[in-house]
Motif scaffolding. Structure first.
Motif, mmCIF file in Angstrom:
data_model
loop_
_atom_site.group_PDB
_atom_site.id
_atom_site.type_symbol
_atom_site.label_atom_id
_atom_site.label_comp_id
_atom_site.label_asym_id
_atom_site.label_seq_id
_atom_site.Cartn_x
_atom_site.Cartn_y
_atom_site.Cartn_z
ATOM 1 N N THR A 287 7.494 4.233 22.841
ATOM 2 C CA THR A 287 8.145 2.890 21.637
ATOM 3 C C THR A 287 9.971 2.457 21.374
ATOM 4 O O THR A 287 9.940 3.992 20.195
ATOM 5 C CB THR A 287 8.200 1.972 21.270
ATOM 6 N N ASP A 288 10.553 2.932 21.739
ATOM 7 C CA ASP A 288 12.028 2.552 21.469
ATOM 8 C C ASP A 288 12.935 4.600 21.051
ATOM 9 O O ASP A 288 13.208 5.148 20.359
ATOM 10 C CB ASP A 288 12.524 2.590 20.428
ATOM 11 N N SER B 196 18.818 4.918 20.505
ATOM 12 C CA SER B 196 17.310 5.177 21.345
ATOM 13 C C SER B 196 17.760 4.901 23.190
ATOM 14 O O SER B 196 17.876 4.223 23.079
ATOM 15 C CB SER B 196 16.463 3.994 20.992
ATOM 16 N N PRO C 268 22.314 -1.422 23.974
ATOM 17 C CA PRO C 268 22.249 -0.890 22.554
ATOM 18 C C PRO C 268 22.893 0.251 22.413
ATOM 19 O O PRO C 268 22.157 1.278 22.194
ATOM 20 C CB PRO C 268 20.790 -1.487 23.087
ATOM 21 N N GLN D 5 16.212 3.812 10.158
ATOM 22 C CA GLN D 5 15.100 4.867 10.626
ATOM 23 C C GLN D 5 15.706 6.526 10.561
ATOM 24 O O GLN D 5 17.316 6.531 10.919
ATOM 25 C CB GLN D 5 15.283 4.466 12.138
ATOM 26 N N TYR E 294 15.593 9.462 13.229
ATOM 27 C CA TYR E 294 14.868 10.681 14.109
ATOM 28 C C TYR E 294 15.384 11.800 14.185
ATOM 29 O O TYR E 294 16.567 12.647 13.488
ATOM 30 C CB TYR E 294 15.868 10.292 15.425
ATOM 31 N N ARG F 137 16.136 0.525 29.425
ATOM 32 C CA ARG F 137 15.849 -0.679 29.956
ATOM 33 C C ARG F 137 16.877 -1.812 29.797
ATOM 34 O O ARG F 137 16.932 -2.453 30.919
ATOM 35 C CB ARG F 137 14.289 -1.702 28.945
ATOM 36 N N GLY G 144 23.230 1.370 19.470
ATOM 37 C CA GLY G 144 22.789 1.355 18.160
ATOM 38 C C GLY G 144 24.431 1.877 16.517
ATOM 39 O O GLY G 144 25.005 0.915 16.848
ATOM 40 N N GLY H 45 11.544 3.624 30.404
ATOM 41 C CA GLY H 45 11.698 3.655 28.884
ATOM 42 C C GLY H 45 10.781 3.946 28.685
ATOM 43 O O GLY H 45 10.080 5.249 27.800
ATOM 44 N N GLY I 265 15.513 5.371 25.394
ATOM 45 C CA GLY I 265 14.459 4.125 26.185
ATOM 46 C C GLY I 265 15.305 2.918 26.382
ATOM 47 O O GLY I 265 15.267 1.884 26.989
ATOM 48 N N LYS I 266 16.171 2.808 24.972
ATOM 49 C CA LYS I 266 16.498 0.895 25.086
ATOM 50 C C LYS I 266 17.485 1.186 25.647
ATOM 51 O O LYS I 266 17.765 0.165 26.474
ATOM 52 C CB LYS I 266 17.132 1.259 23.171
#
Length: 559
Positions: free
Chosen positions: A557-558, A111, A72, A255, A257, A117, A74, A45, A113-114
């Motif tokens: 990060t994420d 995310s 995850p 948040q 993006y 992972r 979202g 990630g 990245g999440k």
């Protein structure tokens, strides 16, 4: 010094959505298979960056039942908007004018990245070996057969000499090697050239995407809202033109993006994509949204968006290209994660089918003794073509070329006609057979562009932005940004194009400096975000991106 060897039944380069999906699917079908996944980032990630509005179709196929819901994911998209921006205003486009491909019913704002992972955890639970911090530096061949990779050496100095405690990379061998490096993978680029996998295809087309994550005030946050923009600043700013557009996705925890995508076929060498992104944030709509907000992260990466007409042959002797290494992103939908996952799953299914027929490996030990055996999957491309992945890419095959050839309005109207009225069932093929770097004008033939200074509240410098990318490179290592000819940056690119590398790089890697009365081209490789833009956009095609030491680069990060 002898390199150590390790042997596996399947080797996957890259722990992104394509590589991890391939590993999981292979284990589901062949639980006894010994699988290795190499990841050049310090952790899974760390090098993942995407918008991301995610279509869960491939995830649901990979984990039938309810397990996929544990990912995850979202927020669900609950509202889509397409906006045309001028410098001072925004216009919401009527629903009927929006191409079907931009509707996000059933999609998630997450995310990536999440998600990667989480996919890595599922793969490891099945027994997949994942090795982060190891770069696949070069391919290993026996004759014309890929039999694995050689990982990058650790602990070499700038002169290429091993420092005390340095180690040679290992040879990782396998009958099948899946290249899932992401956009413009340097090993993927090599196999495409070596085996002429792109013969008869259009050149791949690329864009440079910027993304920032902001935490905004609660009263401005609209969870589940996705907005896509066109117009300002790329086609209505300062008299210069470029294809592309912006996005604003309202995710979890207040948040948002935000990002800008700039097609790399732009003409003006004075154009600075990073500064165009800062201009995007100066728009009154963005300025209002971000005022009193907090910027949490920044990153940039290139996007392979040529689609069907640019898709190379995806199989080669000893392996396959999957995901963005091949260019499976569906540009009309502005989505590539679900298609990358599907390509990895199809590759795993092709290998499992070959094993069932007795044509695949019978174990790592035997594989080491028989690496010269022809392990070419001959039906992978047909599997892709006959899947929903292939059908979607074919349906949207003209999307990018229409915009490149006919411009935003006429090209957009053609795309609307093809998607909304004809559902992709049309007889013509729109092609763009030029390379992106070939479009650049000389500096004398293009108007200069003056960008305002950052206000340090909404807009920022490259240096301040890189801090949020958590960059990490050992300064005393060989330069991974290699020039074929050291004289070209000054003698050709500076004199003809005002050396555009100073501007197209989103990380400030390249500078032209006066040192002791001499003009020098300086490469700050420690700033590199691994986006590969320089490898793509250099008008002289003089820069070659290769992997630095494993574990180097951004640590997103994420994102």
């Amino acid at each position: 010094m002898q390199r150590e060897q390790m042997s596996f039944d399947l080797l996957i380069v890259g722990a992104g959505p394509a590589g991890l999906s391939a590993a999981i699917r292979a284990k589901q079908l062949q639980p006894e298979m010994n699988i290795c996944v190499l990841e050049k980032g310090p952790e899974v990630g760390a090098h993942i960056l995407s918008g991301a509005v995610f279509d869960p179709i491939a995830l649901q196929e990979l984990f039938p039942g309810e397990l996929w819901r544990q990912a995850p994911l979202g927020l669900s998209v609950n509202q889509d908007q397409l906006l045309r921006l001028s410098q001072t205003a925004s216009k919401l486009m009527p629903e009927w004018t929006v191409p079907k491909a931009l509707h996000n019913d059933g999609c998630k704002i997450l995310s990536l990245g999440k998600l990667c992972r989480w996919l890595a955890e599922q793969a490891q639970a099945l027994g997949v070996d994942i090795f982060p911090g190891f770069s696949a530096h070069q391919l290993k061949y026996e004759g014309e057969q890929v039999v694995g990779v050689i990982t990058g050496d650790m602990g070499r100095d700038k002169q290429g000499e091993l420092k005390p405690g340095g180690m040679l990379g290992m040879e990782i061998l396998a009958p099948y090697t899946l290249l899932a490096e992401g956009c413009r993978g340097h090993l993927g680029k090599q196999v495409v050239n070596r085996f002429a996998l792109d013969a008869g295809k259009d050149p791949q087309h690329y864009a440079l995407g910027f993304k920032e994550v902001w935490r905004v005030s609660k009263d401005k946050h609209q969870p589940g809202l996705t907005q896509h923009t066109f117009g300002w600043p790329l086609t209505e700013g300062s008299g210069h033109k470029a294809n592309g557009g912006g996005f604003i996705y309202h995710g979890e925890n207040q948040q948002v993006y935000i990002g800008l995508i700039v097609d790399l076929n732009y003409q003006n060498p004075h154009l600075d994509p990073f500064e165009e992104f800062q201009q995007f944030k100066r728009h009154p709509m963005l300025n209002h949204l971000l005022a009193e907000g907090e910027r949490l992260s920044y990153g940039a990466r290139t996007i392979a968006k040529g689609g069907w007409h640019s898709l190379p042959k995806m199989s080669f002797p000893g392996g396959m290209l999957i995901g963005c290494d091949a260019g499976t992103l569906d540009a009309a939908r502005i989505k590539g994660s679900h298609t990358a996952m599907k390509s990895g799953m199809l590759a795993a299914e092709a290998i499992a089918a070959a094993a069932t027929k007795g044509a695949a490996t019978k174990g790592a030990a035997e594989a080491t003794e028989n690496t010269a055996t022809n392990h070419t999957i001959t039906d992978f491309d047909s599997r892709v073509e006959n899947s929903w992945l292939g059908r979607s890419l074919y349906c949207h095959r003209n999307s990018v070329a229409n915009l490149h050839r006919f411009g935003l309005l006429a090209g957009g109207a053609l795309n609307w006609l093809e998607q909304n009225l004809l559902n992709g069932h049309l007889f013509w093929h729109s092609r763009d057979q030029s390379h992106d770097h070939e479009h650049m004008l000389t500096a004398a033939d293009a108007p200069p562009i003056n960008y305002p200074k950052p206000d340090k509240t909404i807009t920022f410098s490259r240096t301040a932005s890189l801090f949020l990318s958590n960059l990490n490179h050992d300064h005393d290592q060989p330069n991974h940004l290699q020039l074929t000819d050291d004289s070209i940056p000054i003698n050709v690119n500076l004199s003809s194009y005002n050396e555009p590398a100073q501007r197209y790089c989103p990380a400030g890697v390249y500078e032209v400096q006066q040192i002791d009365g001499k003009t020098n081209f300086v490469i700050n490789s420690q700033n590199c975000l691994h986006c590969k833009c320089c490898d793509i956009k250099d008008p002289s095609q003089n820069i070659q991106w290769v992997t630095p030491e494993g574990g180097s680069g951004p640590q997103y990060t994420d994102m």
